[in-house]
Design a protein around this motif. Structure first.
Motif, PDB file in Angstrom:
ATOM      1  N   TYR A   1       0.844  -1.203   0.000  1.00  0.00           N
ATOM      2  CA  TYR A   1       0.000   0.000   0.000  1.00  0.00           C
ATOM      3  C   TYR A   1       0.877   1.250   0.000  1.00  0.00           C
TER       4      TYR A   1
ATOM      5  N   THR B   1      -6.699  -3.198  -6.843  1.00  0.00           N
ATOM      6  CA  THR B   1      -7.485  -3.301  -5.618  1.00  0.00           C
ATOM      7  C   THR B   1      -6.713  -4.207  -4.686  1.00  0.00           C
ATOM      8  N   LEU B   2      -6.488  -3.747  -3.478  1.00  0.00           N
ATOM      9  CA  LEU B   2      -5.719  -4.540  -2.523  1.00  0.00           C
ATOM     10  C   LEU B   2      -6.438  -4.510  -1.189  1.00  0.00           C
ATOM     11  N   GLU B   3      -6.667  -5.685  -0.645  1.00  0.00           N
ATOM     12  CA  GLU B   3      -7.318  -5.722   0.648  1.00  0.00           C
ATOM     13  C   GLU B   3      -6.267  -5.576   1.742  1.00  0.00           C
ATOM     14  N   LEU B   4      -6.543  -4.728   2.712  1.00  0.00           N
ATOM     15  CA  LEU B   4      -5.663  -4.595   3.869  1.00  0.00           C
ATOM     16  C   LEU B   4      -6.292  -5.376   5.021  1.00  0.00           C
TER      17      LEU B   4
END
Lengths: 714, 82
Positions: free
Chosen positions: A415, A532-535
């Motif tokens: 991120y 799109t990146l999930e944290l």
């Protein structure tokens, strides 16, 4: 080059999904779910295997298989890459979809994250449209409890019509109920009655028209309602799968074609655009998930994620993010260097003591000189070097890194670094693959599958070896220890060693950016794709388990691989060093041949030769180097870094040699395993060639420049 | 104050509801990905932070935190809550 998102996919979606049954009666169970919900942990706990786990989305990109025995029956469990949806678009999502849809598993376990159930239900609803043999496993119940999230599994089960089992996969005991449910679902034909999601009237009408024809054509081999929906919302990527499953393209069947036309015109009459059908379907599913979640999940505390957000402010804050990354890197290296020193010398003392005894034993047995030479001074000594130089740093670095991985920090790194990566027209997820590269570049290259765009994935593959893997890492540590800080174990010197190492790593990262940027505007030109990146929530790592797991699974595995290469390499070196042609050993011929060029790079023939012979495994570079120096006369034994340094200095090493060696360690061709992996993953000769050439040329140029600078200014 | 704006203009701490996802023609697949993540019309969304470079930003969507780049999030229109 027309590498766009739409051309992604097919090539690597065929990552061989053949179920290895031990006998034909074995049942096949798929373990599916959203990314990072603990599928691999469930898989490990059920099969007793040790698939690598970690708290970041996209960690499992290959399919692991294992066996589970319940009441004397064997079940083959298949760990499927995480996916948000079965209406797939990325290669690994296609793998998941194809397996659930066309792999005909006897049951599907859908692992859900209890702390984020609503989002997970979307996939559950999509899956129960295909098969009724579904078990919902609500994992991470302990995390949910900590956050005061209550889940009513009974209610959830009655809403979905399939069994719901709460688990804490980290605690094996909690999986007993899951095992019982697996046995129940696979043995009771009508054990589950999944609810069907109802779509808007127009879609339902269209299904009504199409379904009977599809049912007739497919004779119940596949859920006809689901297939009708997919035919209406036709997805190119499914055509091949349908053809290979049914042996023909059923969408070309006359009757189905007619029904399709009728259904589609009905849809457009109702004002439903065909292009937006998929959106409509997903929206309905998401809405349905929300309704179900509302009935079965209670958030007792509104601000349940307060701690996570606080940590995020720290780890991704404008001012704090980069300094923390730097300090963390520094701290890990410091611990590794500091901790590895003592056990390293202890190990070598012990191993070389054994070597002396072995030599005596061979003497006693009257073994011929060449035999004891090749076996002990060749194979054994190489092995001893590899173990004593490589094992301690690995045994410290791996657990530390696994702790980081478990905690959920790595996605934050991606991120934080996404902006610079975007500037280079690549993807922030490249940071995750670089992190994997620290462990092993080959693993990092495989990990590149998490990057959706093919163009960005290939750039990530080519630049992965700019991160030193654990095989090259100890070379750096050893050279820094000898030449750049005092040999005393004082705290200051170990911090400065860690500092130098951190700077080297950062230079690798900066070069990754530079090379990615250059590639993005030349060979692999294109624009950055979507991201799109999930944290995930932070999790407290299980320290005990991490220690055991990382030492036994990773460290010993890597060491075993290195040992397997180093023993034969030792024999070869010994033979080269003891075979003479024209009164000069083959080794001297070889290194002498390389010497002039190596000298320009600030190295010498032996160092360059060690890197070349170390191609099968970078772990062997230092040992080969040392054996080669030793074979040139002075036979000393390794007792301390200081002694080692004396030997190197007497062979002409200076500060500039040390620096150039470190640079060349960071930047040269990737090891053979990595090259093969790149070839396999990219299926492209060009990409493979570039991934060898680019780091090599970079290294040679940097070495020549540094060497020249030393010559001119010092 | 009820204003419609783009998701990429949200600031950390703001709450909103999704009005529509209208990507450019060459970025159609992002809509599908967003739908998969549960971003349908009227979904509640909260901006929970931004990365050190200001972009991407992190959004809380249906219990999960998702990072989105401004190129992608600019296609999403939202109605902020007062």
């Amino acid at each position: 080059m027309g590498l766009t998102h739409s051309s992604t996919g097919k090539e690597i979606s065929d990552i061989g999904l053949t179920v290895k049954k031990q006998s034909p009666q074995d049942m096949c169970i798929a373990i599916a779910g959203n990314p990072n919900v603990g599928k691999s942990t469930v898989f490990n706990a059920l099969t007793g295997m040790n698939q690598h786990t970690g708290n970041w989305p996209g960690k499992t990109v290959t399919n692991a298989q294992g066996y589970l025995l319940i009441d004397g029956e064997t079940y083959v469990l298949v760990d499927i890459p995480g996916t948000y949806s079965l209406l797939a678009h990325s290669p690994e999502e296609e793998v998941a979809r194809n397996f659930i849809c066309f792999g005909e598993p006897d049951a599907v376990i859908l692992v859900c994250d209890a702390t984020c159930l609503e989002r997970n239900l979307n996939l559950v609803l999509q899956t129960i449209e295909i098969t009724s043999k579904v078990i919902v496993c609500v994992n991470l119940m302990d995390e949910a409890a900590k956050k005061h999230i209550k889940i009513n599994c009974k209610k959830l089960s009655s809403e979905l019509g399939v069994p719901v089992v709460p688990t804490v996969a980290r605690k094996k005991k909690s999986l007993e109920a899951l095992k019982k449910t697996i046995a129940y679902v696979t043995h009771n034909e009508n054990g589950t009655k999944p609810v069907q999601t109802k779509y808007c009237p127009e879609i339902e009408k269209a299904i009504e028209i199409l379904q009977p024809c599809v049912e007739k054509k497919t004779s119940g081999r596949i859920n006809s309602r689901w297939l009708s929906l997919r035919l209406l919302d036709f997805d190119e990527s499914m055509r091949d799968e349908i053809v290979s499953f049914f042996g023909e393209d059923i969408s070309q069947d006359e009757e189905i074609k007619q029904a399709m036309e009728k259904a589609l015109s009905l849809l457009s009459d109702g004002g439903k655009d065909k292009d937006d059908l998929c959106g409509l379907i997903i929206s309905t599913l998401v809405g349905e998930s929300a309704k179900i979640a509302q009935k079965s999940v209670i958030y007792e505390k509104k601000d349940y994620d307060k701690t996570d957000r606080k940590l995020d402010r720290l780890f991704t804050g404008r001012l704090s993010a980069y300094p923390i990354m730097f300090l963390l890197l520094l701290f890990i290296f410091w611990l590794t260097i500091n901790g590895a020193n003592y056990p390293s010398s202890l190990l070598s003392e012990f191993l070389f003591y054994i070597q002396d005894k072995l030599l005596l034993l061979f003497d006693y047995l009257n073994a011929p000189k060449w035999l004891s030479g090749a076996l002990i001074l060749g194979a054994y000594r190489m092995l001893a070097w590899v173990v004593s130089v490589m094992l301690p740093p690995m045994a410290i670095f791996f657990p530390l890194f696994t702790l980081l991985e478990d905690s959920g920090y790595l996605p934050r790194v991606a991120y934080n670094l996404d902006k610079p990566f975007k500037k280079c027209k690549t993807c922030g997820k490249q940071a995750l693959t670089m992190c994997m590269g620290f462990g092993c570049n080959a693993a990092g290259v495989v990990g590149c599958r998490i990057i959706d765009s093919k163009r960005e994935r290939i750039i990530a593959m080519i630049t992965n070896s700019f991160v030193p893997c654990n095989g090259r890492f100890p070379i750096l540590i050893a050279v820094i220890g000898m030449f750049f800080v005092g040999s005393s174990a004082k705290i200051f010197s170990s911090i400065s060693a860690a500092f130098i190492l951190t700077l080297l790593i950062i230079s690798g990262i900066l070069l990754t950016f530079l090379i990615s940027r250059i590639l993005s505007s030349t060979v692999f030109a294109g624009v950055p794709s979507s991201f799109t990146l999930e944290l995930p929530p932070y999790r407290r790592p299980q320290i005990g388990k991490v220690l055991v797991r990382s030492i036994f699974d990773r460290t010993l595995f890597v060491l075993g691989r290195a040992a397997a290469v180093s023993a034969p390499a030792g024999v070869i070196i010994w033979i080269l060093a003891n075979t003479e042609v024209n009164d000069v050993t083959l080794l001297s011929h070889f290194s002498g041949f390389l010497d002039p060029f190596a000298k320009i790079m600030g190295l010498d023939g032996i160092i360059l030769m060690a890197f070349i012979l170390g191609f099968p495994a970078s772990e062997t570079v230092i040992p080969i180097m040392l054996m080669a120096y030793m074979s040139q006369g002075m036979l000393i034994e390794y007792e301390s870094l200081a002694e080692l340094k004396n030997m190197l200095v007497s062979n002409g090493w200076t500060i500039s040699t040390a620096l150039c060696t470190m640079i060349f360690t960071m930047f040269h061709w990737p090891c053979s395993t990595t090259v093969l992996t790149i070839k396999k993953e990219s299926k492209s000769f060009l990409v493979t060639a570039l991934s060898v050439l680019i780091p090599t040329v970079t290294g040679i140029v940097l070495c020549i420049a540094v060497n020249a600078a030393f010559r001119i200014f010092l | 104050m009820n204003g419609i704006k783009s998701l990429c203009d949200m600031t950390p701490g703001e709450h909103a509801r999704i009005c529509c996802i209208c990507p450019d023609a060459d970025n159609k697949h992002i809509k599908r990905r967003m739908l998969d993540l549960g971003m349908i019309n009227d979904t509640e969304i909260e901006c929970v932070g931004k990365s050190p470079g200001g972009d991407p930003k992190a959004f809380l969507i249906r219990g999960a935190v998702i990072a989105l780049r401004s190129e992608d999030s600019s296609a999403v229109f939202i109605r902020t809550k007062s």
